[in-house]
Design a protein around this motif. Structure first.
Motif, short mmCIF file in Angstrom:
data_model
loop_
_atom_site.label_atom_id
_atom_site.label_comp_id
_atom_site.label_asym_id
_atom_site.label_seq_id
_atom_site.Cartn_x
_atom_site.Cartn_y
_atom_site.Cartn_z
N SER A 52 7.36 -0.97 -0.45
CA SER A 52 6.50 -1.49 -1.24
C SER A 52 4.83 -0.66 -1.13
N MET A 53 5.07 0.56 -0.44
CA MET A 53 3.49 1.11 -0.90
C MET A 53 3.37 2.86 -1.08
N SER A 54 4.66 2.79 -1.80
CA SER A 54 4.59 4.00 -1.97
C SER A 54 4.13 4.58 -3.80
N ASP A 55 4.20 6.24 -3.80
CA ASP A 55 4.26 6.77 -5.54
C ASP A 55 5.41 7.41 -5.39
N ARG A 56 6.15 7.98 -3.95
CA ARG A 56 6.93 8.70 -4.24
C ARG A 56 7.92 8.49 -1.97
N ILE A 57 8.58 8.94 -2.36
CA ILE A 57 9.66 8.69 -1.00
C ILE A 57 10.03 9.88 -0.68
N ILE A 58 10.04 10.76 0.85
CA ILE A 58 10.47 12.00 0.85
C ILE A 58 11.67 11.32 1.96
N ILE A 59 12.76 11.66 1.85
CA ILE A 59 13.98 11.43 2.63
C ILE A 59 14.46 12.28 3.11
N ILE B 46 11.30 22.78 4.65
CA ILE B 46 10.89 21.72 4.24
C ILE B 46 9.98 21.88 3.41
N THR B 47 10.39 21.64 2.10
CA THR B 47 9.21 22.32 0.41
C THR B 47 9.03 20.79 0.22
N PHE B 48 8.28 20.12 0.21
CA PHE B 48 7.33 19.26 -1.43
C PHE B 48 5.94 19.70 -1.25
N ASP B 49 5.49 19.16 -2.33
CA ASP B 49 4.02 19.52 -2.66
C ASP B 49 3.57 17.65 -2.62
N ILE B 50 2.27 17.60 -2.60
CA ILE B 50 1.36 16.02 -2.51
C ILE B 50 0.08 16.38 -3.59
N ASN B 51 0.24 15.49 -4.55
CA ASN B 51 -1.15 15.18 -5.54
C ASN B 51 -1.88 14.04 -4.88
N GLU B 52 -3.51 14.51 -5.98
CA GLU B 52 -4.58 14.39 -5.31
C GLU B 52 -3.97 12.47 -5.78
N GLY B 53 -4.80 11.72 -5.01
CA GLY B 53 -5.00 9.99 -4.97
C GLY B 53 -3.51 9.54 -4.94
N GLU B 54 -2.04 10.54 -4.63
CA GLU B 54 -0.47 9.55 -3.89
C GLU B 54 -0.74 8.60 -2.75
N PHE B 55 0.58 8.34 -2.92
CA PHE B 55 0.80 7.21 -1.69
C PHE B 55 2.38 7.66 -1.37
N VAL B 56 2.53 8.68 -0.52
CA VAL B 56 4.05 9.65 -0.67
C VAL B 56 4.20 8.93 0.96
N SER B 57 5.29 8.44 1.57
CA SER B 57 6.20 8.22 2.49
C SER B 57 7.41 8.94 3.33
N ILE B 58 7.15 9.04 4.07
CA ILE B 58 8.33 10.13 5.12
C ILE B 58 8.86 9.48 5.69
N VAL B 59 10.63 9.31 5.73
CA VAL B 59 11.24 8.67 6.05
C VAL B 59 12.38 9.39 6.21
N GLY B 60 13.81 8.80 7.56
CA GLY B 60 13.91 10.12 8.19
C GLY B 60 14.73 8.97 9.82
N PRO B 61 16.03 9.64 9.94
CA PRO B 61 16.84 8.93 10.63
C PRO B 61 15.56 8.94 11.74
N SER B 62 15.72 8.50 12.85
CA SER B 62 14.83 8.60 14.45
C SER B 62 14.87 9.94 15.41
N GLY B 63 13.93 10.44 15.56
CA GLY B 63 13.71 11.61 15.88
C GLY B 63 14.19 13.00 14.74
N CYS B 64 13.80 12.57 13.77
CA CYS B 64 14.43 13.87 12.46
C CYS B 64 13.33 14.96 12.71
N GLY B 65 12.45 14.34 13.26
CA GLY B 65 10.98 15.18 13.01
C GLY B 65 9.53 14.45 11.84
#
Length: 252
Positions: A197-204, A27-46
């Motif tokens: 509705s809430m995010s600047d970015r979404i991690i799938i 898993i590779t990603f980064d988050i910047n100060e002030g961002e709103f980031v969501s994580i979505v994926g199949p149920s039970g994926c982690g």
């Protein structure tokens, strides 16, 4: 923008006496100060596992997690349920974290009361949780989380226990508070519409073992969560994310 969190090739294995299970893979990603980031994926994926890694509750099997914070309380955690103590009034609930961390100073109590007043709870400090609506209880839970001034808010499906109408209102409330207080937020949710509705970015994420399939920019930043849902591009984002999340099933 200044980077506040970095995941680099993070993997996690769960071990039992009988077997080993790969939960997360590179898993590779980064988050910047002030961002709103969501994580979505199949149920039970982690998804929630990633929040636990950020909070330091568990350690990765491999890879590197960097949290760029000078705070002694870098992460604040908001759970699926508000977890308010029914025998404590609202003021006592929002100062609970200060008590447990031995930080209940006059200055910190004044700060948290100011937040409560600022966001419509000033007249309810002597009330008890059972006297508040579900939406107000979630507001209390968020302000309690903000009491320790964390750099990053970790939101683990905090609206899942609410009915749909209340969820819409609470999403607006929580989003407004987070943005006004200039906090970084990471939301785990199974609700694609909520994420958009809430995010600047979404991690799938893919199914387990979870990998990052795509990181999608959401260009609806000037609107409230409710207003975003009414924009023509909202459904296009939904369709793209839905297809990406279900692409593994289509290949079978």
């Amino acid at each position: 923008m200044k980077k506040i969190l970095e995941f680099k090739d993070v993997s996690l294995n769960y071990f039992t006496l009988e077997s080993e299970t790969r939960a997360l893979e590179n898993i590779t990603f980064d988050i910047n100060e002030g961002e709103f980031v969501s994580i979505v994926g199949p149920s039970g994926c982690g998804k929630t596992t990633i929040l636990s890694l950020i909070a330091g509750l568990i350690k990765p099997s491999s890879g590197e997690i960097k949290l760029y914070s000078n705070s002694d309380h870098a992460c604040g955690y908001m759970f699926q349920r508000d977890l308010l103590f029914e025998w404590r009034n609202i003021e006592q609930n929002i100062t609970l974290g200060l008590e447990t961390q031995h930080k209940k100073t006059k200055e910190n109590v004044a700060y948290i009361k100011e937040l409560a007043t600022k966001y419509g709870l000033g007249d309810f400090l002597k009330h008890y949780p059972n006297q508040l609506s579900g939406g107000m209880r979630q507001r209390v839970a968020l302000i309690r989380t903000l009491a320790l001034k964390p750099d990053i808010l970790l939101l683990d499906e905090p609206f899942s226990a609410l009915d749909f109408q209340t969820r819409l209102n609470v999403c607006d409330d929580v989003y407004e508070i987070i943005k006004k207080e200039k906090k970084t937020a990471i939301l785990v949710t199974h609700d694609i519409s909520e994420a958009i509705s809430m995010s600047d970015r979404i991690i799938i994420l893919s199914k387990r073992p979870a990998k990052v399939k795509q990181i999608m920019d959401i260009e609806l930043n000037t609107f409230t969560p409710f207003q975003r849902r009414e924009k023509p591009t909202f459904s296009k984002y939904f369709e793209k994310i839905w297809k990406e999340m279900n692409s593994d099933e289509e290949k079978k």
